[in-house]
Design an enzyme around this catalytic site. Structure first.
Site, PDB file in Angstrom:
ATOM      1  N   ASP A   1       0.765  -1.155   0.041  1.00 45.18           N
ATOM      2  CA  ASP A   1      -0.016  -0.048  -0.036  1.00 45.18           C
ATOM      3  C   ASP A   1       1.001   1.128   0.133  1.00 45.18           C
ATOM      4  OD1 ASP A   1      -2.514   1.496   0.345  1.00 45.18           O
ATOM      5  OD2 ASP A   1      -1.899   1.641   2.478  1.00 45.18           O
TER       6      ASP A   1
ATOM      7  N   ASP B   1      -0.227   5.116   0.934  1.00 41.55           N
ATOM      8  CA  ASP B   1      -0.407   6.195   1.726  1.00 41.55           C
ATOM      9  C   ASP B   1      -0.259   5.524   3.435  1.00 41.55           C
ATOM     10  OD1 ASP B   1      -0.858   8.143  -0.131  1.00 41.55           O
ATOM     11  OD2 ASP B   1      -2.687   6.935  -0.603  1.00 41.55           O
TER      12      ASP B   1
END
Length: 218
Positions: free
Chosen positions: A7, A9
């Site tokens: 991922d 953020d």
């Protein structure tokens, strides 16, 4: 070839690039400051709470792309990278990426944030494979609409499966690193799920499952 999936953020980055792009638009006077800031903050809180309507959010987030030409957008994005993104880069994240490269793993980012915002970030991190929400592009201009399935929650699994089929790959031995309970559908699909600086819901779930929990914050 083992996949190491990340991922973006609040995982590889010490912050949220999608929310920061909204802040940048406000600070530069590109959007109506008060109205946009309030909506940007509200959507971000809904995301943290696991309550976000992704299609409603994307209509909001992609609208500014549709009212400006590509030259303007690219100039703003370059300034955004320097002002907002580079301060979010983390030494420990870079070291983790290097560790997977040394093991011969294939690196990938999968993120709900749109490709316009995230493509230069993946380039800076040296990650070739990016699955991001795709803004629709027609005749060199963004329409404000979405092309295909947003890579959010279960949509990450859908988009990853499409990529695996297209590249004749599988998830044997795969890793996935995330901070968010929104990513549980994909975390539960891989052999090596890792909670990175997790939100409270993910941390509780990960510890109950016996998953690895780590920090990349400097």
């Amino acid at each position: 070839m083992t996949l190491a999936i990340f991922d973006l953020d609040n995982t590889l980055l010490a912050g949220d690039s999608d929310h920061a792009w909204g802040e940048f638009l406000v600070e530069e006077g590109i959007v109506d400051a008060e109205t946009y800031r309030q909506a940007n903050d509200r959507f971000y809180q809904e995301y943290l709470n696991g309550e976000m309507d992704i299609l409603n959010y994307l209509r909001f987030a992609l609208q500014p792309l549709s009212v400006h030409n590509m030259d303007e957008l690219l100039a703003w994005r370059a300034a955004f990278m320097d002002k907002k993104v580079r301060p979010m880069l983390q030494k420990k994240a870079s070291e983790l990426l290097s560790s997977h490269r040394e093991q011969g793993h294939t690196l990938m980012i999968i993120t709900a944030t749109n490709r316009f915002v995230t493509e230069p970030i993946a380039d800076v991190l040296g990650i070739e494979h990016l699955i991001a929400t795709e803004p629709e592009l027609v005749n060199g201009r963004y329409t404000g609409e979405i092309a295909g399935v947003p890579s959010f929650q279960g949509g990450k699994v859908t988009r990853l499966n499409d990529w695996l089929n297209a590249h004749n790959r599988n998830l044997d031995g795969a890793w996935f690193y995330s901070d968010s309970h929104n990513d549980l559908p994909l975390l539960e699909k891989v052999d090596n799920p890792v909670a990175v600086d997790p939100d409270p819901k993910l941390e509780e779930f990960a510890r109950n499952k016996g998953w690895s929990v780590m920090t990349l914050r400097d």
